[in-house]
Design a protein around this motif. Sequence first.
Motif, mmCIF file in Angstrom:
data_model
loop_
_atom_site.group_PDB
_atom_site.id
_atom_site.type_symbol
_atom_site.label_atom_id
_atom_site.label_comp_id
_atom_site.label_asym_id
_atom_site.label_seq_id
_atom_site.Cartn_x
_atom_site.Cartn_y
_atom_site.Cartn_z
ATOM 1 N N UNK A 85 -71.936 -3.447 22.211
ATOM 2 C CA UNK A 85 -72.476 -2.858 23.441
ATOM 3 C C UNK A 85 -72.458 -3.800 24.633
ATOM 4 N N UNK A 86 -72.263 -5.094 24.405
ATOM 5 C CA UNK A 86 -72.357 -6.066 25.491
ATOM 6 C C UNK A 86 -71.151 -5.985 26.420
ATOM 7 N N UNK A 87 -71.421 -5.985 27.720
ATOM 8 C CA UNK A 87 -70.391 -6.013 28.760
ATOM 9 C C UNK A 87 -70.803 -7.058 29.792
ATOM 10 N N UNK A 88 -69.865 -7.906 30.184
ATOM 11 C CA UNK A 88 -70.124 -8.869 31.251
ATOM 12 C C UNK A 88 -69.109 -8.630 32.354
ATOM 13 N N UNK A 89 -69.596 -8.283 33.550
ATOM 14 C CA UNK A 89 -68.671 -8.066 34.653
ATOM 15 C C UNK A 89 -69.259 -8.390 36.020
ATOM 16 N N UNK A 90 -70.416 -9.009 36.046
ATOM 17 C CA UNK A 90 -71.017 -9.338 37.342
ATOM 18 C C UNK A 90 -71.025 -10.847 37.567
ATOM 19 N N UNK A 91 -70.690 -11.225 38.782
ATOM 20 C CA UNK A 91 -70.793 -12.617 39.204
ATOM 21 C C UNK A 91 -72.243 -12.961 39.493
#
Length: 227
Positions: A85-91
């Motif tokens: 489920x983990x998503x990383x897309x923000x600075x």
Amino acid sequence: FSQDFWPASTVKVLAALAALDFVRSLGFTGAVEVAFDSGPTDTLRAIVDRAIRVSSNDDYDLTVLVAGLDRLNEEFLTAANGFPTTILERSYGAFGVRRSPALTLTEDPRTERVEARRGRASYGCPEGGNCADLFELTEAIRRVMLRAEISEAERFALDPADAAALEDALCNAESSYFLDGARAAFGAEPRICHKTGSVRDDEALDHGLVEDPATGARYLLAAAIPT
């Protein structure tokens, strides 16, 4: 196991692991010097250390840029790796994370060029943010801190020196939100290896391994508290 929270800086551990995983796929360790065409030059191990030990937002961005946004989300943060489920897309810092500039990796005697990479426009996390759940955050800590005790199949593919450096950063990171409660419960100063995260008027988080100094009992904990 909640996912209804803003994960803030707790995700910096996962980004660091993804960056180390990428350079290892090219035959390098965290000792590799990373020279961005448009940005700073430093060893990856130093970048990772600052991202975790002092929670540097710029260094977090750099770990995502090294990993590459698409590789991070499509090859590292996968169900097969334990992160469905983990998503990383923000600075979080000044560099942004959507476009990795070209970079040169150097670890004597090898040098390799990595061309610029542009990530997808969105991975579907609300408001272009970062998404995680408490279990997956804690799973990353478990697999770093209990590396010697888990099966080889569960271990991250880390150079031994990188594993030791990552553990040192976690065990000497900024003060833990668990500290006062653990002191009260144990009656002594605990060992806490962790990564906090916080956003004013939003969430305060922590996840880590807490050790009772008297008995050696260890507890894997994660908590998100609205502020």
